[in-house]
Design a protein around this motif. Structure first.
Motif, short mmCIF file in Angstrom:
data_model
loop_
_atom_site.label_atom_id
_atom_site.label_comp_id
_atom_site.label_asym_id
_atom_site.label_seq_id
_atom_site.Cartn_x
_atom_site.Cartn_y
_atom_site.Cartn_z
N TRP A 50 -8.00 23.17 -36.31
CA TRP A 50 -7.66 21.63 -35.85
C TRP A 50 -8.52 21.54 -34.35
N GLU A 53 -12.35 21.01 -35.21
CA GLU A 53 -12.74 19.71 -35.66
C GLU A 53 -12.56 18.52 -34.50
N ASP A 56 -15.47 18.81 -32.34
CA ASP A 56 -16.78 18.44 -32.93
C ASP A 56 -16.84 16.81 -32.76
N TYR A 59 -16.10 14.45 -35.61
CA TYR A 59 -14.91 13.96 -36.13
C TYR A 59 -14.06 12.98 -34.95
N PHE A 61 -10.20 11.37 -34.16
CA PHE A 61 -8.74 11.33 -34.08
C PHE A 61 -8.09 10.30 -33.63
N LYS A 75 -7.85 10.71 -39.20
CA LYS A 75 -8.89 11.82 -39.04
C LYS A 75 -10.12 11.34 -39.65
N LEU A 76 -11.30 11.12 -38.98
CA LEU A 76 -12.54 10.70 -39.63
C LEU A 76 -13.39 11.97 -39.38
N GLY A 77 -14.41 12.23 -40.40
CA GLY A 77 -15.29 13.06 -40.27
C GLY A 77 -16.25 13.00 -41.32
N VAL A 90 -19.02 7.35 -43.69
CA VAL A 90 -18.14 8.18 -42.87
C VAL A 90 -16.76 8.83 -43.89
N GLU A 91 -16.16 9.88 -43.64
CA GLU A 91 -15.06 10.03 -44.65
C GLU A 91 -13.80 9.89 -43.90
N LYS A 93 -10.76 11.50 -43.65
CA LYS A 93 -10.13 12.98 -44.19
C LYS A 93 -8.75 12.95 -44.33
#
Length: 170
Positions: A50, A53, A56, A59, A61, A75-77, A90-91, A93
């Motif tokens: 956690w 991410e 980083d 990402y 949140f 949460k995106l990443g 972008v995903e 997550k």
């Protein structure tokens, strides 16, 4: 109950994010899996993971609060899903809520945050995956302009699930 609010997550929120993830995932899906598969899957989510991410910059949140308590998060990443063009995507997550927050409007607020954050990052598309039989989630994503793009295998321990990749233009 007061109206839900959204704020950027902080490192101090990570234990609560982890708790919400585990609680929501198990409330929704635990009945589908053997105990060892579920334990193996959940074991992949560690405090160090956690934190990695969260720190980083790829990402992002956000947490959703109801009456001052965290009741959900998003949460995106970076996109790792098939069926969509990787560049400019972008995903989403994770988007998880506690059961008590269902129907509160918190999920929609977290989704609006995710879309706005993706646009802020100049993404052209957002992708996500959802279990092929999670009709409620699929209807939710459809309301935000997402469309089904095809299957992807999602592993829970040694158990393969068929998820569907969904995509929306931003």
């Amino acid at each position: 109950m007061n109206a839900p609010t959204i704020r950027p997550a902080t490192a101090a929120d990570l234990p609560e994010i982890d708790r919400i993830f585990r609680t929501s995932f198990c409330d929704t899906f635990a009945h589908l899996y053997q105990a060892e598969d579920l334990a193996a899957f959940l074991g992949g989510f560690t405090p160090a993971g956690w934190t990695a991410e969260f720190t980083d910059p790829a990402y992002a949140f956000a947490v959703g609060l109801i009456d001052g308590e965290i009741a959900g998060y998003a949460k995106l990443g970076p996109n790792k899903l098939p069926h969509v063009e990787s560049e400019g995507t972008v995903e989403l997550k994770q988007l998880y809520l506690l059961k008590a927050a269902h129907g509160s409007g918190l999920a929609a607020q977290l989704m609006e945050w995710a879309l706005a954050e993706a646009r802020r990052r100049q993404a052209r598309r957002m992708a996500l995956s959802v279990w092929s039989e999670n009709w409620r989630a699929q209807a939710f994503y459809r309301r935000f302009g997402f469309a089904d793009r095809g299957p992807v295998t999602f592993m829970v321990g040694n158990h393969p699930d068929e998820d569907r990749v969904w995509e929306a233009s931003l």
